[in-house]
Design a protein around this motif. Structure first.
Motif, PDB file in Angstrom:
ATOM      1  N   GLY A 156       0.825  -1.195   0.000  1.00 25.62           N
ATOM      2  CA  GLY A 156       0.000   0.000   0.000  1.00 25.62           C
ATOM      3  C   GLY A 156       0.862   1.249   0.000  1.00 25.62           C
ATOM      4  O   GLY A 156       2.053   1.214  -0.313  1.00 25.62           O
ATOM      5  N   VAL A 157       0.286   2.383   0.357  1.00 24.09           N
ATOM      6  CA  VAL A 157       1.016   3.652   0.367  1.00 24.09           C
ATOM      7  C   VAL A 157       1.936   3.707   1.582  1.00 24.09           C
ATOM      8  O   VAL A 157       1.488   3.597   2.717  1.00 24.09           O
ATOM      9  CB  VAL A 157       0.041   4.846   0.388  1.00 24.09           C
ATOM     10  CG1 VAL A 157       0.809   6.164   0.395  1.00 24.09           C
ATOM     11  CG2 VAL A 157      -0.908   4.791  -0.801  1.00 24.09           C
ATOM     12  N   GLY A 164       4.613  12.788  -4.937  1.00 21.48           N
ATOM     13  CA  GLY A 164       4.411  11.427  -5.428  1.00 21.48           C
ATOM     14  C   GLY A 164       4.262  10.447  -4.278  1.00 21.48           C
ATOM     15  O   GLY A 164       4.829  10.638  -3.199  1.00 21.48           O
ATOM     16  N   LEU A 165       3.486   9.393  -4.495  1.00 20.26           N
ATOM     17  CA  LEU A 165       3.217   8.402  -3.456  1.00 20.26           C
ATOM     18  C   LEU A 165       4.023   7.134  -3.720  1.00 20.26           C
ATOM     19  O   LEU A 165       4.017   6.616  -4.839  1.00 20.26           O
ATOM     20  CB  LEU A 165       1.719   8.066  -3.422  1.00 20.26           C
ATOM     21  CG  LEU A 165       0.767   9.246  -3.212  1.00 20.26           C
ATOM     22  CD1 LEU A 165      -0.677   8.765  -3.290  1.00 20.26           C
ATOM     23  CD2 LEU A 165       1.039   9.939  -1.888  1.00 20.26           C
ATOM     24  N   PHE A 166       4.702   6.622  -2.686  1.00 18.17           N
ATOM     25  CA  PHE A 166       5.466   5.386  -2.798  1.00 18.17           C
ATOM     26  C   PHE A 166       4.524   4.204  -2.567  1.00 18.17           C
ATOM     27  O   PHE A 166       3.984   4.033  -1.470  1.00 18.17           O
ATOM     28  CB  PHE A 166       6.590   5.346  -1.769  1.00 18.17           C
ATOM     29  CG  PHE A 166       7.660   6.381  -1.998  1.00 18.17           C
ATOM     30  CD1 PHE A 166       7.844   6.933  -3.256  1.00 18.17           C
ATOM     31  CD2 PHE A 166       8.486   6.797  -0.966  1.00 18.17           C
ATOM     32  CE1 PHE A 166       8.840   7.889  -3.484  1.00 18.17           C
ATOM     33  CE2 PHE A 166       9.481   7.736  -1.179  1.00 18.17           C
ATOM     34  CZ  PHE A 166       9.655   8.295  -2.442  1.00 18.17           C
ATOM     35  N   VAL A 167       4.352   3.383  -3.584  1.00 22.60           N
ATOM     36  CA  VAL A 167       3.465   2.226  -3.492  1.00 22.60           C
ATOM     37  C   VAL A 167       4.144   1.024  -4.145  1.00 22.60           C
ATOM     38  O   VAL A 167       4.282   0.973  -5.372  1.00 22.60           O
ATOM     39  CB  VAL A 167       2.104   2.476  -4.171  1.00 22.60           C
ATOM     40  CG1 VAL A 167       1.165   1.290  -3.949  1.00 22.60           C
ATOM     41  CG2 VAL A 167       1.464   3.752  -3.667  1.00 22.60           C
ATOM     42  N   GLU A 168       4.615   0.092  -3.335  1.00 21.90           N
ATOM     43  CA  GLU A 168       5.122  -1.205  -3.800  1.00 21.90           C
ATOM     44  C   GLU A 168       6.130  -1.080  -4.939  1.00 21.90           C
ATOM     45  O   GLU A 168       6.000  -1.679  -5.994  1.00 21.90           O
ATOM     46  CB  GLU A 168       3.948  -2.098  -4.204  1.00 21.90           C
ATOM     47  CG  GLU A 168       3.049  -2.443  -3.031  1.00 21.90           C
ATOM     48  CD  GLU A 168       1.614  -2.730  -3.441  1.00 21.90           C
ATOM     49  OE1 GLU A 168       1.385  -3.013  -4.635  1.00 21.90           O
ATOM     50  OE2 GLU A 168       0.729  -2.646  -2.584  1.00 21.90           O
ATOM     51  N   GLY A 169       7.160  -0.264  -4.704  1.00 27.99           N
ATOM     52  CA  GLY A 169       8.263  -0.184  -5.639  1.00 27.99           C
ATOM     53  C   GLY A 169       8.125   0.856  -6.725  1.00 27.99           C
ATOM     54  O   GLY A 169       9.034   0.996  -7.543  1.00 27.99           O
TER      55      GLY A 169
END
Length: 387
Positions: A156-157, A164-169
């Motif tokens: 998830g986030v 920008g949002l970091f989500v699973e790589g």
């Protein structure tokens, strides 16, 4: 200190060596943490499992060393058996110490075999658990890209930068719909099924920030809004786009989220700089959760586990049995283990060549050839010979 070492110390003090149990004892080792199901983890004794915190504490331990193996797998055609699966690097180490560093040393050793560095797959104890500076950064420097599953508390986030949002790589637009951002947590929580999960991941790709400039020597890469560039994947009221591009059917960023979300760098400027090692979840070679990722990850994990079981199996190398390496000290044991792994690789190469020869013989067209005794013969009675 294990009981057997304690008995040895006591025997040395009292000069009563008759109480010692037979077999070599080495104090320079460590506790290998195991679960009731035989799974491994990189924890100190009594610490909660870091790859799945909800499992609770672990209770089973072994005393000794651990063998770290790097096995060659096929990333382009998983399962095709184009080459034998060989152990290309190996080491012995003390359990729970420098696990990420040992993995880095294996990658460095594998890179010396004139094999182009590619994708490095590992279980959740490595990429998903180690700090980026311990494994991800040196691996990227060598030339390897990770492939891994993620810890349950890192899907998830998980943070972000420049809006920008970091989500699973990967890094996503701040206006990415919530159901898409939480697709993996919802799958793990049995809220959605695997088909819905994959559909949402595929839909989420449109909101992923685009690469404007590849990573430099410091691991910094420039990303831009998905509504910019020659091939935009979303439409956004804040971005002026060419009329021809605007006519294409693509996801629309909701107007109501713009004021509160599009106020950071990624919404105002043409690009922003991101570090690949800044995210908790490392960027992967394949889209996480996709069918391509699952096929390769399963192939890689099954291959490594198969090699490990073959090395441990009795009758051949039997590497897990102490009787196969009747030496004292980790350095001497490393030499014996290396010889056993070399023997294992030679057997795998011989079996691979034998299988290839059998396949060629099976598929080769049949030709009727005259036997030698019919082609070349001599009749001692008639004094005649064959042609």
């Amino acid at each position: 200190m294990p009981v057997v070492v304690g008995n040895e110390v006591k025997a040395e003090r009292t000069a009563n060596f008759g109480e010692l149990s037979p077999g070599p004892v080495d104090a320079f080792a460590g506790w290998h943490v195991k679960s009731g199901k035989g799974e491994r983890t990189d924890n100190q004794k009594g610490v909660i499992d870091q790859t799945a915190p909800e499992r609770g504490k672990w209770a089973n331990y072994d005393w000794g060393w651990v063998a770290n193996l790097a096995v060659r797998v096929d990333a382009e055609e998983p399962g095709s058996k184009r080459f034998p699966s060989l152990v290309v690097a190996a080491s012995l180490s003390i359990p729970n110490m420098e696990v990420a560093e040992e993995a880095t040393r294996l990658l460095e050793a594998a890179a010396t075999l004139e094999l182009a560095p590619g994708i490095a797959d590992a279980d959740k104890q490595y990429w998903a658990n180690a700090k980026p500076f311990r494994l991800l950064k040196p691996a990227l420097k060598i030339g390897f890209t990770p492939s891994t599953d993620y810890r349950t508390d890192r899907v998830g986030v998980k943070g972000g930068k420049h809006g920008g949002l970091f989500v699973e790589g990967d890094v996503y637009c701040p206006s990415t719909p919530e159901p898409l951002l939480h697709a993996t947590p919802n799958l793990l929580g049995d809220v959605i099924d695997i088909e819905t999960h994959r559909a949402r991941l595929e839909e989420r790709k449109a909101y992923r920030l685009h690469v404007k400039q590849k990573a430099n020597a410091d691991g910094k890469t420039k990303l831009r809004c998905p509504a910019l560039g020659p091939s935009p994947t979303v439409t956004c009221p804040l971005r002026e786009m060419m009329l021809s591009a605007a006519k294409k059917n693509r996801p629309q960023v909701e107007q109501k989220t713009l004021e509160e979300d599009f106020l950071d760098t990624i919404g105002k400027k043409h690009s922003a700089s991101f570090g690949l090692t800044e995210m908790q979840a490392p960027q992967q070679a394949f889209d996480y959760g996709s069918q391509e990722w699952e096929i390769f990850h399963d192939h890689a994990r099954n291959t490594v586990e198969s090699e490990s079981q073959q090395l441990k199996a009795s009758g051949d190398e039997d590497i897990a049995t102490a009787g196969r390496r009747r030496v004292r000290g980790i350095a001497a044991a490393q030499i014996i283990v290396t010889l056993l792994i070399v023997n294992h690789n030679l057997r795998k190469i011989a079996a691979f060549l034998s299988d290839q020869a059998k396949e060629r013989a099976r598929t080769a067209p049949r030709t009727d050839t005259l036997r030698r005794r019919d082609r070349v013969w001599a009749n001692r009675y008639t004094k005649t010979t064959g042609k």
